[in-house]
Design a protein around this motif. Structure first.
Motif, short mmCIF file in Angstrom:
data_model
loop_
_atom_site.label_atom_id
_atom_site.label_comp_id
_atom_site.label_asym_id
_atom_site.label_seq_id
_atom_site.Cartn_x
_atom_site.Cartn_y
_atom_site.Cartn_z
N UNK A 12 0.82 -1.21 0.00
CA UNK A 12 0.00 0.00 0.00
C UNK A 12 0.86 1.27 0.00
N UNK A 13 0.17 2.37 -0.19
CA UNK A 13 0.77 3.70 -0.02
C UNK A 13 -0.06 4.45 1.01
N UNK A 14 0.58 5.44 1.67
CA UNK A 14 -0.13 6.19 2.71
C UNK A 14 0.50 7.55 2.89
N UNK A 15 -0.35 8.53 3.14
CA UNK A 15 0.11 9.88 3.41
C UNK A 15 -0.35 10.28 4.81
N UNK A 16 0.56 10.78 5.62
CA UNK A 16 0.26 11.14 7.00
C UNK A 16 -0.24 12.58 7.07
N UNK A 17 -1.29 12.80 7.86
CA UNK A 17 -1.88 14.12 7.99
C UNK A 17 -1.02 15.05 8.85
N UNK A 18 -0.32 14.46 9.80
CA UNK A 18 0.47 15.26 10.72
C UNK A 18 1.93 14.80 10.67
N UNK A 19 2.89 15.71 10.78
CA UNK A 19 4.29 15.29 10.87
C UNK A 19 4.53 14.62 12.23
N UNK A 20 5.49 13.75 12.25
CA UNK A 20 5.81 13.08 13.51
C UNK A 20 6.43 11.72 13.27
N UNK A 21 6.64 11.03 14.37
CA UNK A 21 7.22 9.69 14.33
C UNK A 21 6.11 8.65 14.47
N UNK A 22 6.14 7.65 13.58
CA UNK A 22 5.12 6.61 13.55
C UNK A 22 5.79 5.23 13.50
N UNK A 23 5.04 4.24 13.91
CA UNK A 23 5.51 2.85 13.80
C UNK A 23 4.55 2.08 12.90
N UNK A 24 5.08 1.56 11.82
CA UNK A 24 4.29 0.81 10.84
C UNK A 24 4.48 -0.68 11.09
N UNK A 25 3.42 -1.43 10.97
CA UNK A 25 3.52 -2.89 11.11
C UNK A 25 2.55 -3.54 10.13
N UNK A 26 2.78 -4.81 9.86
CA UNK A 26 1.90 -5.55 8.96
C UNK A 26 1.64 -6.93 9.56
N UNK A 27 0.35 -7.28 9.63
CA UNK A 27 -0.07 -8.62 10.01
C UNK A 27 -0.31 -9.40 8.72
N UNK A 28 0.27 -10.58 8.65
CA UNK A 28 0.13 -11.40 7.45
C UNK A 28 -0.35 -12.80 7.85
N UNK A 29 -1.27 -13.33 7.06
CA UNK A 29 -1.79 -14.68 7.28
C UNK A 29 -1.48 -15.50 6.03
N UNK A 30 -0.85 -16.64 6.22
CA UNK A 30 -0.45 -17.49 5.11
C UNK A 30 -1.53 -18.53 4.81
N UNK A 31 -2.06 -18.49 3.60
CA UNK A 31 -3.09 -19.42 3.16
C UNK A 31 -2.48 -20.47 2.24
N UNK A 32 -2.95 -21.72 2.37
CA UNK A 32 -2.44 -22.86 1.58
C UNK A 32 -0.93 -23.04 1.77
N UNK A 33 -0.40 -22.58 2.87
CA UNK A 33 1.05 -22.57 3.07
C UNK A 33 1.46 -23.70 4.00
N UNK A 34 2.63 -24.26 3.75
CA UNK A 34 3.13 -25.38 4.53
C UNK A 34 3.84 -24.92 5.81
#
Length: 670
Positions: free
Chosen positions: A81-103
């Motif tokens: 994805x892309x994202x634009x922040x409304x306010x300046x500052x320090x942020x922490x980005x994370x991603x939750x991923x779920x593996x489907x059909x995966x061994x």
């Protein structure tokens, strides 16, 4: 030589160690997950670096499903994805991923800090929402819950709770752990506070009546994957009607958490909630549990949203789930409806035009009672005139229930133009009734063969509904009698039966396997003990015609009468041969309390005139006689409604004093 053998020995020890671990534990991903970030004109671009997917041999093409948390209260499900922040500052980005059909195991959640230097010229609420947020409130426009994945025991599950405040303050409640499931399968882990949510996890249900009483209207919606399209509006004519509605809703769950909404922060607010899926859920994999959210704003126009969450062993989009997974046998005559959900996903390159679901349901299901509740892709029945994409269902000769999507266009996950993997999913949600006469104490197993066009079938998991283990109180009323005339030294005992009253406890409707049963009961009985005439010489003195007379007696006999209150605690192992015959064997711990006693002794003598005579003296030298704790083995049989209801019982016991004695009693299992 030893140096060469050491690595082999160490390797074997490691393998043994792994083999001895609990096979139910979730494997841990050791890959170093990361996030790549770059900025172009104030717009941040994100790319996940995750463990490469491993296809199961002969299985479907695996893929990841994502939930991005940008650290400012906004979320996305796009792969990059892309994202634009409304306010300046320090942020922490994370991603939750779920593996489907995966061994492999579920990937760890990568986190990465970033700094935004964009001038603070816009408010957070004025940002243009992404596609995920734009389409979030599809059910009711006000309040909804999104789940990233199904519930897999040992993992966590991510929920996004969205509120379109409409300028109204209010409170959000999250209800989990349905009482009908009998499990504490979800455990609250944490929640985001991007919108200054004031968390309250100790809400007392009895303190909520005043809030419920202020509700004028409530809109109920329900989703699964995707939206079911179920929407019901309830208007409350009185405060008591609203109280009763929410009291019943809240009473269906064991866990309750809440937080407050402040609309001045933002018009639309999204909260990320993490729930741990406990190992308790292993009992009911391949079933459906429901999580409920409630939003009660100041204006009293409430929204209730439910999301169905299948419990799974693996993240396979093709599955069959059932609800309830565990039923109450005690109330089976009232609750004999099963709700099934069959979900599927096209993982090909092109659109699937025909999807056939061949469902194999247990013989106790009345397939002719099939009632379709919801489906996707949305289409009409093929019985509709001029129907294009449509559905039809029928019962095949082999007893399978066939549901057929005809002339649809379900995109495949391998399509180069696919942007949302969820659009390649479909489902049907339906109800069927059980055959009451065949609704026996057993588990009910089902599965589905899924056909995409002319491809070979994909067989789902086996979905099982069973009776949950509950306790059954037992009441008994009966009597007992002794075989023969037991003897003790020179005494001959005769017993008169009395009334027996008892209470017991056993598992309700256990399957055809041994089970424990404990009882406690009291009984009242009488014992008459006689010595018979014995040769015994002596002198007896008694008053006769006003004078003290002495006679030499040649024989005596005696009788002792006692009444006993018996307390017994039988423990036994029982086995239900069928629904009408049950047998058991065990031992009863017994103590008899002597509540009443009397005796008499008769002397036989010859008078001065040579006439044989006798004289009886009452209550001579007798004491209370309580028994020690005794252990009486017994065998028992019940005939009648041995699972639940009335039956007749016969019990044969052994006592060293009473020898063999038997009892007949009536028993009622509730």
């Amino acid at each position: 030589m030893i140096q060469k053998l050491l690595p082999i020995i160490l390797g074997l020890l490691v393998q043994i160690g792994y083999a001895q671990q609990d096979t139910m534990l979730t494997p841990i991903d050791t890959f170093q997950s990361n996030i790549e970030i770059y900025e172009v004109d104030g717009v941040f671009h994100f790319k996940p670096i995750l463990r490469p997917l491993v296809q199961i041999p002969g299985g479907r093409t695996p893929y990841y499903k994502y939930l991005w948390d940008f650290g400012d209260g906004h979320f996305s499900t796009q792969p990059e994805p892309t994202h634009q922040y409304a306010q300046p500052g320090n942020y922490e980005v994370s991603v939750y991923a779920v593996n489907n059909y995966d061994y492999g195991p579920k990937p760890k959640r990568p986190k990465k800090p970033l700094q935004s230097n964009k001038p603070a010229n816009t408010a957070i609420a004025s940002l243009q929402p992404n596609a995920f947020e734009q389409n979030f409130f599809s059910s009711n426009g006000i309040f909804q819950i999104y789940k990233l994945s199904d519930a897999k025991p040992g993992e966590d599950i991510q929920l996004v709770v969205g509120v379109n405040t409409g300028g109204q303050k209010g409170k959000v409640f999250i209800l989990s752990n349905e009482k009908i499931a009998g499990l504490n399968g979800f455990k609250f882990a944490n929640q985001s506070k991007y919108y200054q949510e004031q968390l309250d996890s100790l809400v007392q249900k009895d303190q909520l009546h005043s809030m419920w009483a202020s509700v004028k209207q409530s809109t109920f919606t329900k989703t699964g994957s995707p939206d079911y399209g179920i929407k019901e509006v309830s208007d409350f004519k009185s405060s008591q009607q609203a109280i009763d509605y929410f009291k019943d809703l809240y009473g269906a769950y064991n866990s309750l958490s809440a937080y407050d909404i402040e609309p001045s922060i933002a018009e639309q607010q999204f909260s990320l909630i993490n729930l741990d899926v406990t190992p308790d859920m292993l009992v009911d994999t391949n079933t459906i549990v429901t999580l409920t959210g409630v939003f009660i704003p100041e204006n009293g126009i409430a929204n209730v949203h439910q999301v169905d969450i299948p419990v799974v062993k693996s993240h396979d989009p093709n599955k069959m789930s059932v609800r309830p997974a565990r039923m109450s046998y005690r109330f089976q005559s009232k609750n004999k409806t099963l709700t099934y959900k069959v979900q599927f996903q096209n993982d090909g390159e092109g659109d699937a035009r025909h999807v056939r679901l061949e469902m194999f349901l247990p013989p106790e299901v009345r397939k002719e009672t099939f009632r379709l509740k919801s489906l996707y892709p949305k289409c009409d029945t093929c019985a509709t005139p001029n129907a294009l994409g449509c559905y039809q269902y029928t019962i095949k000769d082999n007893g399978a229930l066939l549901f057929h999507f005809k002339d649809i266009a379900l995109p495949g996950t391998a399509s180069k133009t696919l942007t949302d993997p969820d659009s390649s999913k479909g489902f049907i949600l339906f109800e069927v009734d059980m055959e009451k006469k065949k609704f026996k104490n057993k588990s009910f197993k089902s599965y589905t063969d899924i056909y995409f066009d002319n491809n070979p079938p994909i067989t789902t998991n086996i979905s099982t509904s069973r009776f949950r283990q509950i306790w059954s109180p037992i009441v008994t009323v009966g009597t007992a009698a002794t075989f023969g005339t037991p003897e003790e030294n020179t005494l001959k005992h005769q017993f008169k039966p009395g009334i027996q009253l008892g209470f017991g406890l056993a598992p309700m409707a256990p399957y055809n396997k041994p089970f424990w049963q404990a009882e406690i009961y009291t009984s009242y009985y009488s014992r008459s003990s006689e010595t018979g005439q014995l040769e015994e010489k002596g002198v007896i003195t008694f008053v006769e015609n006003g004078r003290d007379m002495k006679y030499e007696y040649q024989a005596t006999d005696s009788t002792v009468n006692r009444d006993f209150l018996s307390i017994q605690v039988p423990l036994q192992i029982r086995y239900n041969i069928n629904s009408w015959v049950s047998v058991g064997a065990g031992v009863a711990f017994r103590k008899d309390f002597n509540t009443k006693f009397s005796n008499s002794k008769t002397y036989f003598f010859t008078s001065a005139q040579g006439v044989e005579n006798q004289h009886t003296i009452e209550n001579t030298n007798i004491e209370k006689e309580d028994s020690p704790i005794k252990y009486n083995p017994f065998f028992d049989i019940n005939l009648g409604r041995v699972y639940m209801g009335p039956a007749i019982g016969f019990r044969l016991s052994y006592d060293k004093n009473q020898k063999s004695y038997s009892g007949i009693y009536g028993v009622w299992r509730f």
